[in-house]
Design a protein around this motif. Structure first.
Motif: not given
Ligand code: FES
Ligand code: FES
Length: 159
Positions: A98-104, A135-138
């Motif tokens: 996870y990074q931003c956590g929105f998808c988590t 997920c836009r981050c991981t």
């Molecule tokens: S952790 Fe940011 S969208 Fe998945």
């Protein structure tokens, strides 16, 4: 006119009066205050709202709450056992899934539904299992590694 809805969420029974067109994600977040379930696209495309219903992952923005009458729902709030994180939660932490956590929250619940169906999924089954979760981050690889670690038994469930 409001309609009656009976649901079990995270092991707790509820009886609610809801608008007949209310979505499951709205009932979880607004009626029950379970805001761990996120609302992203609201049209079934991002997976942020995923919960487990009767053992299978579903997108709660695509389920009419009334159609879930009598269902057993698990949201991300129901994964942990008190202070003991669920194996998937521990693995997500350890593998940086996870990074931003929105998808988590939605990602975890899709993975939970996947492992309910396939306790030892292949790499392809994991990819299919999270296919509907953006997920836009991981870059997804850390998520794949976390699920593989759980399926190998590296993390024990405490409930
Ligand atoms: S952790 Fe940011 S969208 Fe998945
Ligand atoms: S909010 Fe339900 S899939 Fe995007």
């Amino acid at each position: 006119m409001l309609k009656e809805l009976k649901l079990t969420v995270n092991g707790q029974p509820y009886e609610l009066s809801i608008h007949p067109r209310a979505l499951l994600v709205e009932v979880l977040r607004e009626n029950l205050g379970l805001t761990g379930t996120k609302r992203g696209c609201n049209e079934g495309a991002c997976g942020a709202c995923t919960v487990v219903m009767n053992g299978k992952s579903v997108k709660a923005c695509s389920v009419l709450a009334l159609s879930a009458n009598g269902a057993e729902i698990t949201t991300v709030e129901g994964l942990a056992n008190g202070a003991q994180l669920h194996p998937l939660q521990k693995a997500f932490l350890d593998y940086g899934a996870y990074q931003c956590g929105f998808c988590t929250a939605g990602m975890l619940m899709s993975c939970k539904g996947l492992l309910n169906m396939f306790p030892h999924p292949t790499n392809e089954q994991i990819r299919d299992g999270i296919d509907g979760n953006i997920c836009r981050c991981t870059g997804y690889n850390s998520i794949l590694r976390a699920v593989e670690a759980v399926s190998r038994g590296d993390y024990k469930e405490t409930k």
